[in-house]
Design a protein around this motif. Structure first.
Motif, PDB file in Angstrom:
ATOM      1  N   ALA A 141       9.023   5.225 -19.139  1.00  0.00           N
ATOM      2  CA  ALA A 141      10.127   6.161 -19.356  1.00  0.00           C
ATOM      3  C   ALA A 141      11.434   5.605 -18.826  1.00  0.00           C
ATOM      4  O   ALA A 141      12.502   5.856 -19.397  1.00  0.00           O
ATOM      5  N   SER A 142      11.370   4.829 -17.748  1.00  0.00           N
ATOM      6  CA  SER A 142      12.586   4.307 -17.137  1.00  0.00           C
ATOM      7  C   SER A 142      13.314   3.322 -18.033  1.00  0.00           C
ATOM      8  O   SER A 142      14.527   3.135 -17.911  1.00  0.00           O
TER       9      SER A 142
ATOM     10  N   SER B 134       6.675   9.227 -14.136  1.00  0.00           N
ATOM     11  CA  SER B 134       6.291  10.555 -13.678  1.00  0.00           C
ATOM     12  C   SER B 134       6.218  11.497 -14.874  1.00  0.00           C
ATOM     13  O   SER B 134       6.807  11.255 -15.932  1.00  0.00           O
TER      14      SER B 134
ATOM     15  N   ALA C 182       7.634  14.295 -15.248  1.00  0.00           N
ATOM     16  CA  ALA C 182       8.970  14.810 -15.571  1.00  0.00           C
ATOM     17  C   ALA C 182       9.793  13.778 -16.327  1.00  0.00           C
ATOM     18  O   ALA C 182      10.506  14.112 -17.281  1.00  0.00           O
ATOM     19  N   ASP C 183       9.727  12.513 -15.917  1.00  0.00           N
ATOM     20  CA  ASP C 183      10.509  11.477 -16.581  1.00  0.00           C
ATOM     21  C   ASP C 183      10.042  11.257 -18.013  1.00  0.00           C
ATOM     22  O   ASP C 183      10.859  11.141 -18.948  1.00  0.00           O
TER      23      ASP C 183
ATOM     24  N   TYR D 214      11.076  14.191 -20.139  1.00  0.00           N
ATOM     25  CA  TYR D 214      12.511  14.182 -20.413  1.00  0.00           C
ATOM     26  C   TYR D 214      12.838  13.252 -21.578  1.00  0.00           C
ATOM     27  O   TYR D 214      13.602  13.610 -22.483  1.00  0.00           O
TER      28      TYR D 214
ATOM     29  N   GLY E  92      10.540  18.422 -17.964  1.00  0.00           N
ATOM     30  CA  GLY E  92      11.374  17.306 -17.557  1.00  0.00           C
ATOM     31  C   GLY E  92      12.617  17.670 -16.784  1.00  0.00           C
ATOM     32  O   GLY E  92      13.465  16.816 -16.521  1.00  0.00           O
TER      33      GLY E  92
ATOM     34  N   GLU F 209      13.108  18.276 -13.698  1.00  0.00           N
ATOM     35  CA  GLU F 209      13.232  17.623 -12.397  1.00  0.00           C
ATOM     36  C   GLU F 209      13.104  16.105 -12.534  1.00  0.00           C
ATOM     37  O   GLU F 209      12.646  15.427 -11.621  1.00  0.00           O
ATOM     38  N   ASN F 210      13.547  15.555 -13.630  1.00  0.00           N
ATOM     39  CA  ASN F 210      13.428  14.112 -13.858  1.00  0.00           C
ATOM     40  C   ASN F 210      14.375  13.333 -12.967  1.00  0.00           C
ATOM     41  O   ASN F 210      15.338  13.882 -12.414  1.00  0.00           O
ATOM     42  N   SER F 211      14.117  12.040 -12.858  1.00  0.00           N
ATOM     43  CA  SER F 211      14.948  11.161 -12.025  1.00  0.00           C
ATOM     44  C   SER F 211      15.878  10.285 -12.856  1.00  0.00           C
ATOM     45  O   SER F 211      16.512   9.379 -12.325  1.00  0.00           O
TER      46      SER F 211
ATOM     47  N   THR G 158      19.663  13.759 -14.585  1.00  0.00           N
ATOM     48  CA  THR G 158      19.716  15.188 -14.337  1.00  0.00           C
ATOM     49  C   THR G 158      21.102  15.744 -14.670  1.00  0.00           C
ATOM     50  O   THR G 158      22.113  15.188 -14.272  1.00  0.00           O
TER      51      THR G 158
END
Length: 523
Positions: A41-42, A142, A144-145, A148, A227, A229-231, A234
């Protein structure tokens, strides 16, 4: 002999790697790195960012006329120019004049005009997010990520199919008559990443396309819930977050005549999104900043590398500083202007007393004209108020629906007109055309929506779904050049089911897709 010309797009940046005219992407990258990018995801977010970048960028969706082809803001402006409330005083340099005067349908054989632009761009975006969706089950990161990233891919696909349905088919539901045409032909559907072996799909029905939109946007909302609370990004208004996705859903529901669905989606944005109705200061600052508390989604254009120069929204809409806007001023329809009370702060958006261009717009302005800067606003919370009010009033299942609609209107209008009061209005009656007035509450909701979203929303989207016709007149500001050109082309906008509002499918698609032929072309 049918041609199959394949293009390769750099998945991260959507940079054109060949001069091909194919409508499909057949590889996510030209370097073999796409699969690696989508493993996490990153890094997959870079692919999504590339799509958003292209949504505000000119020069890749057509082979010419790029100064009127700069993504979502251009499509919204074109749909406004085709409707009733935005009047082009003259041709100027020619940009958007073809849209305004309905001189575009015959250009479907060219890769330089609107048919190709809208078709090509939206299918590019669909093809690219399909790779992200395909990679979702194995994507690292994660919960969430991943949610998202994947949620945005589904939301973009839903938006693109809604765009394509708006441009290339008639509306599925006529709200004036309460009739539907779900079996009419719409556009092809693709839901997986394409390869060299992918065959062209036939035109799906309106029912099939809207089912696809509904499923995609509901899936997007589900993912984006997870998602939050994604990093990765936001509260980034340049991305389609949860509340922008709900806004897209509300638009699709309006087009389909799903009043309860439209109300529920829009009301959730109002109640939970944390947005505030724009104040006079927000409204009169040029409409050029994502930082305003009423903005849900848009494009950030804060540095020179992001600016489009002449190929930009403000170049066409800043009537004081925009080069193209000066030669082709954008005016408000006189009848619509006169529907505002003397105490409405939005009157400052136009100048009825301008000597050279009466009723000229002043709503939009560059934030920095020297560097061509100014954010594009794709969605504001005020739209959700008008959507919720209309949908509530039309609902047959919402207890107290009439007062709910009035309360929503009183809330959003409190920052615009201190004397406004919807409590004295009632009824659902609309005129046969958009300038045939009835005095109903529904009409008032739509009038305030028209004034509020002038120049930024794509007014024709509403006209089509409402089942009203448009009666353009010289007395309302439309030029003789515009009216005579439409007359020569036998354009009659007073008919609400007209195919004048439906683009022709590009010739390249007819040539390359064995399942779409000349007999499948729009009238």
């Amino acid at each position: 002999m049918k041609k199959a010309i394949y293009s390769i797009i750099s998945f991260a940046a959507l940079a054109l790697a060949s001069c091909s005219q194919s409508m499909l992407d057949f590889s996510p990258t030209d370097s073999g790195s796409g699969d690696e990018m989508l493993k996490s995801a990153s890094t997959a977010i870079t692919s999504i960012n590339g799509v958003y970048s292209s949504m505000r960028t000119a020069g890749w969706s057509t082979t010419a006329n790029t100064h009127q082809c700069f993504g979502i803001a251009a499509y919204n402006l074109a749909l406004d120019a085709m409707a009733d409330d935005l009047v082009m005083q003259g041709q100027g340099n020619g940009w958007f004049w073809g849209d305004h005067t309905y001189n575009v349908k015959s250009n479907y054989t060219s890769s330089a005009f609107r048919s190709y632009d809208v078709w090509y761009a939206n299918y590019k975006w669909i093809a690219n997010v399909n790779y992200v969706i395909d990679a979702a089950p194995a994507m690292a990161g994660s919960e969430a990520d991943v949610a998202y990233v994947v949620g945005q891919a589904y939301a973009i696909r839903a938006l693109c199919y809604l765009n394509l349905a708006t441009w290339f088919s008639r509306t599925p539901y006529n709200a004036m008559r309460g009739t539907a045409r779900w079996d009419e032909a719409c556009v092809p559907i693709y839901t997986t990443g394409t390869s060299i072996k992918t065959g062209g799909q036939p035109r799906a029905t309106l029912r099939q396309v809207y089912d696809r939109i509904d499923e995609d946007i509901d899936t997007a909302i589900e993912y984006l819930e997870k998602g939050r609370e994604n990093s990765l990004a936001t509260a980034n208004k340049t991305h389609i977050g949860l509340y922008a996705a709900l806004g897209i859903k509300s638009r699709a529901c309006l087009a389909a005549g799903d009043w309860d669905g439209a109300y529920t989606a829009a009301k959730r944005v109002i109640d939970q999104g944390g947005y505030a109705v724009g104040t006079k200061a927000d409204l009169t600052g040029g409409m050029n900043s994502l930082d305003k508390s009423n903005v849900i989604w848009g494009a950030s254009i804060q540095i020179a590398d992001q600016a489009g120069g002449y190929a930009s929204f403000f170049a066409h809409m800043d009537n004081q500083q925009g080069a193209y806007a000066e030669s082709a001023p954008k005016l408000i329809n006189k009848q619509l202007y006169n529907r505002m009370s003397s105490t409405d702060v939005r009157r400052d958006w136009w100048d009825p007393n301008d000597k050279e261009s009466p009723y000229i717009g002043k709503k939009f302005a560059f934030s920095n004209v020297a560097s061509w800067l100014g954010d594009y606003l794709y969605m504001r919370v005020e739209e959700m108020y008008f959507t919720a009010a209309e949908a509530a009033l039309r609902s047959e299942n919402l207890p107290g629906n009439v007062q709910i609609a009035r309360d929503l209107m009183n809330t959003v209008m409190a920052e615009r007109d201190p004397k406004y009061n919807a409590n004295y209005r009632s009824g659902l009656n609309l005129g046969a055309t958009t300038t045939t007035w009835t005095g109903s509450l529904l009409e008032d909701i739509l009038i305030q929506r028209r004034i509020e979203l002038w120049g930024e929303y794509g007014r024709l989207f509403d006209v089509r779904r409402l089942g009203q016709g448009i009666d353009r007149r010289a007395d309302d500001g439309f030029s003789e050049e515009c009216l005579s050109g439409m007359s020569r082309r036998n354009v009659d906008l007073t008919k609400p089911d007209t195919y004048d509002w439906v683009l022709t499918i590009p010739q390249d698609e007819l040539d390359a897709n064995p399942n779409i032929n000349e007999e499948d072309q729009n009238p």
